[in-house]
Design a protein around this motif. Sequence first.
Motif, short mmCIF file in Angstrom:
data_model
loop_
_atom_site.label_atom_id
_atom_site.label_comp_id
_atom_site.label_asym_id
_atom_site.label_seq_id
_atom_site.Cartn_x
_atom_site.Cartn_y
_atom_site.Cartn_z
N GLN A 75 -30.38 23.39 -5.56
CA GLN A 75 -29.08 23.28 -6.22
C GLN A 75 -29.12 23.84 -7.63
N GLN A 78 -29.25 27.67 -7.56
CA GLN A 78 -27.96 28.28 -7.29
C GLN A 78 -27.05 28.25 -8.52
N LYS A 79 -27.17 27.22 -9.33
CA LYS A 79 -26.39 27.15 -10.57
C LYS A 79 -26.81 28.25 -11.53
N LYS A 80 -28.11 28.51 -11.59
CA LYS A 80 -28.62 29.55 -12.49
C LYS A 80 -28.33 30.95 -11.94
N PRO A 82 -25.74 32.25 -9.47
CA PRO A 82 -24.58 31.99 -8.60
C PRO A 82 -24.32 33.05 -7.54
N SER A 83 -25.03 34.17 -7.58
CA SER A 83 -24.87 35.16 -6.51
C SER A 83 -25.65 34.77 -5.26
N LYS A 85 -25.98 32.68 -2.08
CA LYS A 85 -25.09 31.97 -1.15
C LYS A 85 -25.77 30.73 -0.60
N GLU A 103 -28.01 36.11 -0.19
CA GLU A 103 -27.13 36.47 -1.30
C GLU A 103 -25.73 36.82 -0.81
N TYR A 104 -24.76 36.63 -1.71
CA TYR A 104 -23.44 37.20 -1.47
C TYR A 104 -23.57 38.71 -1.62
N GLN A 124 -14.89 37.89 -6.47
CA GLN A 124 -15.29 36.91 -7.49
C GLN A 124 -16.27 37.54 -8.48
N ILE A 126 -19.16 37.04 -11.10
CA ILE A 126 -20.21 36.08 -11.44
C ILE A 126 -20.41 36.06 -12.95
N GLN A 128 -22.52 35.90 -15.23
CA GLN A 128 -23.92 36.05 -15.58
C GLN A 128 -24.11 37.43 -16.20
#
Length: 233
Positions: A75, A78-80, A82-83, A85, A103-104, A124, A126, A128
């Motif tokens: 978790q 994924q926060k760090k 965000p690409s 999935k 990955e997305y 979307q 990201i 980052q």
Amino acid sequence: MVLKKRIRISKNSLIFLIVFIIIIIAYFGSPLSKVRNINVDGVNDLGAQQVINATKIDDHSVLLNVMLHHKSISQETQKKLPSIKSISIKTKNLRDITVQVKEYSTSGFIYKNGYYYRIISGGQVINQKISSPIGNYPVYSGFGTKRLKEMSNLYSKLPSNVKTNVSEFYNAPTKLNPYRIKIDMNDGNKVIADMRTVNSKLKYYPGMAAQMKKKGVIDLEIGAYSYPFKDNK
């Protein structure tokens, strides 16, 4: 009258317990309890080391601790990043860790305030910062949120031989045509098109570009014709 039961521990059981505790202490104090190798599978645009850094797993991490907290580690990763999935962490050979990543898909990048930001499937953006674009993806310029989503979705549906040749999309509306766009191609040509018809027409780009004797403009906004740059005349 309350009868108190005495719990008797046999000598063999006590020895076994002491030996067991010693083994546990020795195990956690030895290199055998630490992660030996970390493998990352499934990365495309992200680097394997980038994913490893985000998990904070290294050769000092206790394998048992990693597996007990693998969900929270996933978790946080994924926060760090965000690409990502989905991500899963599994152990192998009681010493090694495998991080499986999905990955997305990337649709391109936008440039803002000195940094690039990745656009993933669905339009979307990201949040980052990236110092320079990664991979062979286009940069989008001048698009609002709605148009950016539409344009990135159109790009994702283009033939692969056309997608790899797109360098940059520009939102270039006019009073007569609010859907007008311009495209810089990696081969040096430029394209003028309409968002409503760009997918059906741009697929013919490779054939049209091959027939051009000089680099120039391919106009697909209304019809389909080309002309060389003025500097090439």
